[in-house]
Scaffold this motif. Structure first.
Motif, PDB file in Angstrom:
ATOM      1  N   SER A 121       0.811  -1.220   0.000  1.00 30.83           N
ATOM      2  CA  SER A 121       0.000   0.000   0.000  1.00 30.83           C
ATOM      3  C   SER A 121       0.844   1.268   0.000  1.00 30.83           C
ATOM      4  N   LEU A 122       2.151   1.145   0.298  1.00 35.98           N
ATOM      5  CA  LEU A 122       3.032   2.314   0.325  1.00 35.98           C
ATOM      6  C   LEU A 122       3.811   2.487  -0.973  1.00 35.98           C
ATOM      7  N   ILE A 123       3.522   1.644  -1.955  1.00 32.68           N
ATOM      8  CA  ILE A 123       4.218   1.737  -3.238  1.00 32.68           C
ATOM      9  C   ILE A 123       3.491   2.707  -4.165  1.00 32.68           C
ATOM     10  N   SER A 124       4.232   3.614  -4.769  1.00 30.78           N
ATOM     11  CA  SER A 124       3.679   4.545  -5.748  1.00 30.78           C
ATOM     12  C   SER A 124       3.783   3.886  -7.124  1.00 30.78           C
ATOM     13  N   MET A 125       2.682   3.296  -7.578  1.00 29.74           N
ATOM     14  CA  MET A 125       2.724   2.529  -8.816  1.00 29.74           C
ATOM     15  C   MET A 125       2.998   3.406 -10.039  1.00 29.74           C
ATOM     16  N   ALA A 126       2.638   4.675  -9.978  1.00 33.28           N
ATOM     17  CA  ALA A 126       2.880   5.577 -11.102  1.00 33.28           C
ATOM     18  C   ALA A 126       4.373   5.786 -11.339  1.00 33.28           C
ATOM     19  N   GLU A 127       5.181   5.578 -10.296  1.00 30.29           N
ATOM     20  CA  GLU A 127       6.626   5.773 -10.398  1.00 30.29           C
ATOM     21  C   GLU A 127       7.394   4.455 -10.288  1.00 30.29           C
ATOM     22  N   THR A 128       6.687   3.358 -10.431  1.00 26.39           N
ATOM     23  CA  THR A 128       7.281   2.025 -10.337  1.00 26.39           C
ATOM     24  C   THR A 128       7.240   1.370 -11.707  1.00 26.39           C
ATOM     25  N   GLU A 129       8.331   0.721 -12.090  1.00 22.64           N
ATOM     26  CA  GLU A 129       8.377   0.091 -13.416  1.00 22.64           C
ATOM     27  C   GLU A 129       9.263  -1.137 -13.413  1.00 22.64           C
ATOM     28  N   CYS A 130       9.160  -1.901 -14.500  1.00 23.02           N
ATOM     29  CA  CYS A 130       9.938  -3.122 -14.642  1.00 23.02           C
ATOM     30  C   CYS A 130      10.516  -3.179 -16.050  1.00 23.02           C
ATOM     31  N   GLU A 161      15.845 -13.968 -19.547  1.00 22.72           N
ATOM     32  CA  GLU A 161      15.460 -14.315 -18.181  1.00 22.72           C
ATOM     33  C   GLU A 161      15.599 -13.175 -17.186  1.00 22.72           C
ATOM     34  N   GLN A 162      16.241 -12.065 -17.546  1.00 22.55           N
ATOM     35  CA  GLN A 162      16.549 -11.019 -16.576  1.00 22.55           C
ATOM     36  C   GLN A 162      15.413 -10.006 -16.407  1.00 22.55           C
ATOM     37  N   LEU A 163      15.346  -9.463 -15.182  1.00 26.40           N
ATOM     38  CA  LEU A 163      14.353  -8.442 -14.849  1.00 26.40           C
ATOM     39  C   LEU A 163      15.003  -7.381 -13.970  1.00 26.40           C
ATOM     40  N   VAL A 164      14.658  -6.134 -14.212  1.00 18.83           N
ATOM     41  CA  VAL A 164      15.012  -5.047 -13.302  1.00 18.83           C
ATOM     42  C   VAL A 164      13.694  -4.435 -12.823  1.00 18.83           C
ATOM     43  N   ILE A 165      13.417  -4.620 -11.533  1.00 16.47           N
ATOM     44  CA  ILE A 165      12.167  -4.134 -10.947  1.00 16.47           C
ATOM     45  C   ILE A 165      12.492  -2.913 -10.089  1.00 16.47           C
ATOM     46  N   PHE A 166      11.956  -1.777 -10.483  1.00 13.88           N
ATOM     47  CA  PHE A 166      12.242  -0.501  -9.821  1.00 13.88           C
ATOM     48  C   PHE A 166      11.001  -0.069  -9.059  1.00 13.88           C
ATOM     49  N   ILE A 167      11.072  -0.104  -7.722  1.00  9.58           N
ATOM     50  CA  ILE A 167       9.927   0.188  -6.858  1.00  9.58           C
ATOM     51  C   ILE A 167      10.130   1.528  -6.161  1.00  9.58           C
ATOM     52  N   THR A 168       9.148   2.406  -6.290  1.00 15.10           N
ATOM     53  CA  THR A 168       9.191   3.706  -5.627  1.00 15.10           C
ATOM     54  C   THR A 168       8.136   3.733  -4.520  1.00 15.10           C
ATOM     55  N   PHE A 169       8.552   4.106  -3.327  1.00 16.81           N
ATOM     56  CA  PHE A 169       7.620   4.208  -2.205  1.00 16.81           C
ATOM     57  C   PHE A 169       7.084   5.634  -2.096  1.00 16.81           C
ATOM     58  N   SER A 170       5.894   5.754  -1.563  1.00 15.27           N
ATOM     59  CA  SER A 170       5.263   7.070  -1.433  1.00 15.27           C
ATOM     60  C   SER A 170       5.910   7.900  -0.332  1.00 15.27           C
ATOM     61  N   ILE A 262       6.660  -8.869  -2.263  1.00 13.55           N
ATOM     62  CA  ILE A 262       6.079  -8.080  -1.182  1.00 13.55           C
ATOM     63  C   ILE A 262       7.171  -7.568  -0.244  1.00 13.55           C
ATOM     64  N   PRO A 263       7.439  -6.264  -0.247  1.00 18.42           N
ATOM     65  CA  PRO A 263       8.360  -5.702   0.754  1.00 18.42           C
ATOM     66  C   PRO A 263       7.651  -5.635   2.106  1.00 18.42           C
ATOM     67  N   ILE A 264       8.355  -6.019   3.147  1.00 18.81           N
ATOM     68  CA  ILE A 264       7.798  -6.040   4.496  1.00 18.81           C
ATOM     69  C   ILE A 264       8.627  -5.111   5.374  1.00 18.81           C
ATOM     70  N   GLY A 265       7.960  -4.230   6.094  1.00 15.30           N
ATOM     71  CA  GLY A 265       8.677  -3.275   6.936  1.00 15.30           C
ATOM     72  C   GLY A 265       7.719  -2.272   7.527  1.00 15.30           C
ATOM     73  N   CYS A 266       8.120  -1.001   7.561  1.00 17.21           N
ATOM     74  CA  CYS A 266       7.263   0.033   8.117  1.00 17.21           C
ATOM     75  C   CYS A 266       7.724   1.402   7.622  1.00 17.21           C
ATOM     76  N   PRO A 267       6.840   2.392   7.655  1.00 19.49           N
ATOM     77  CA  PRO A 267       7.257   3.751   7.290  1.00 19.49           C
ATOM     78  C   PRO A 267       8.269   4.275   8.294  1.00 19.49           C
ATOM     79  N   VAL A 268       9.107   5.211   7.867  1.00 14.25           N
ATOM     80  CA  VAL A 268       9.998   5.886   8.800  1.00 14.25           C
ATOM     81  C   VAL A 268       9.124   6.775   9.677  1.00 14.25           C
ATOM     82  N   ALA A 269       9.108   6.512  10.965  1.00 17.78           N
ATOM     83  CA  ALA A 269       8.161   7.172  11.867  1.00 17.78           C
ATOM     84  C   ALA A 269       8.522   8.621  12.116  1.00 17.78           C
TER      85      ALA A 269
END
Length: 291
Positions: A121-130, A161-170, A262-269
């Protein structure tokens, strides 16, 4: 079940006491017709979502809080995680509000005792690409798949076979671990992680660079019931982008598949009011304007 906030100090305390639970705040006014129309919906959602904290702020009585968030239209609903505003909704839209609550309530269900959670839910899909994704099976299909290992939704490589997955968090996050689910025959084998790259790294650079952490996966690591891959947590404390480079796969085939990432963690408080961003649109947008 919807807590009425009476002061700025009470609002700060609420965000701090919520811990890892999402907080949905309803900014309203007594004179606002759309606010009154949405009140029963807010109460209903609160009764059905015990993993979400619900609160309301009267903009005429607690001006310090509404001003801090630049609320100019009513109703405004703001969703907070660990003291930070993650999303906002302006206007009286019951369906959109329910979708917003459900999105974060699902993450809250999986919060562990340390406050780590599924951070899709914290991933900004508009700025995420593969890079090198198949048109028929793109990255976005696994970011919203209904369940781990769902065979109807998967990411598939295209030319090789290769992939580069670029994930941007909100927002900045701490990443504790990473869950990968894939069918054995086409599952990733050599995986490298990079953080805070400004844009997707190219394949040659990804191969030659060391990365923040690397894994040699086995078939057991990518099963739906496998434990998440543990990261060197100290190195993933302030992450805005995560790059996952898949170099090869278990069967050395030309196609790599991934059912879940699925990245697992928490926002920087933070609960510093000076760090909070504007949550509402310009005056005159959907809903009633604040005077």
């Amino acid at each position: 079940m919807v807590r009425e906030i009476s002061s700025e100090d009470e609002f700060r305390a609420l965000l701090e006491s919520a811990g890892a639970k999402p907080v949905l705040v309803d900014f309203y006014a007594n004179w606002c017709g759309p606010c009154k129309a949405m009140a029963p919906k807010v109460n209903d959602l609160a009764s059905r979502n015990p993993d979400v904290v619900f609160a309301k702020v009267n903009v005429d009585k607690v001006e310090a809080v509404s001003s801090a968030y630049g609320v100019t239209s009513l109703p405004t609903f703001a969703l907070f995680l660990r003291g930070q505003r993650i999303e906002s909704l302006v206007g009286a839209d019951p369906d959109a509000l329910e979708a917003l609550v459900k999105k974060y309530a699902k993450s809250a269900e999986s919060v562990d005792k340390f406050g780590h959670m599924d951070m899709l839910s914290l991933i900004s899909m508009a700025e995420t690409e593969c890079l090198n994704e198949s048109d028929a099976h793109p990255l976005k299909s696994i970011m919203s798949a209904p369940g781990a290992g769902d065979s109807s939704a998967y990411l598939e490589s295209d030319a090789d076979e290769q992939l580069v997955i670029f994930i941007t968090f909100s927002q900045s996050v701490k990443i504790h671990s990473l869950r990968l689910v894939a069918p054995y025959e086409n599952a990733p084998k050599t995986v490298k992680l990079f953080i805070n790259q400004p844009s997707p790294i190219d394949f040659s650079a990804a191969e030659s660079a060391e990365g923040v952490q690397a894994f040699q996966l086995t078939s057991a690591d990518v099963q739906p019931d496998a434990e998440p891959l543990q990261l060197k947590f100290v190195k993933f404390q302030n992450v805005r982008t995560l790059t996952v480079f898949v170099q090869d796969n278990q069967a050395d085939s030309e196609v790599t598949r991934l059912s879940r990432l699925i990245p697992i963690g928490c926002p920087v408080a933070t609960t510093n009011m000076t760090d909070f961003k504007r949550v509402a649109g310009k005056a005159g947008e959907v809903g009633s304007s604040v005077h």
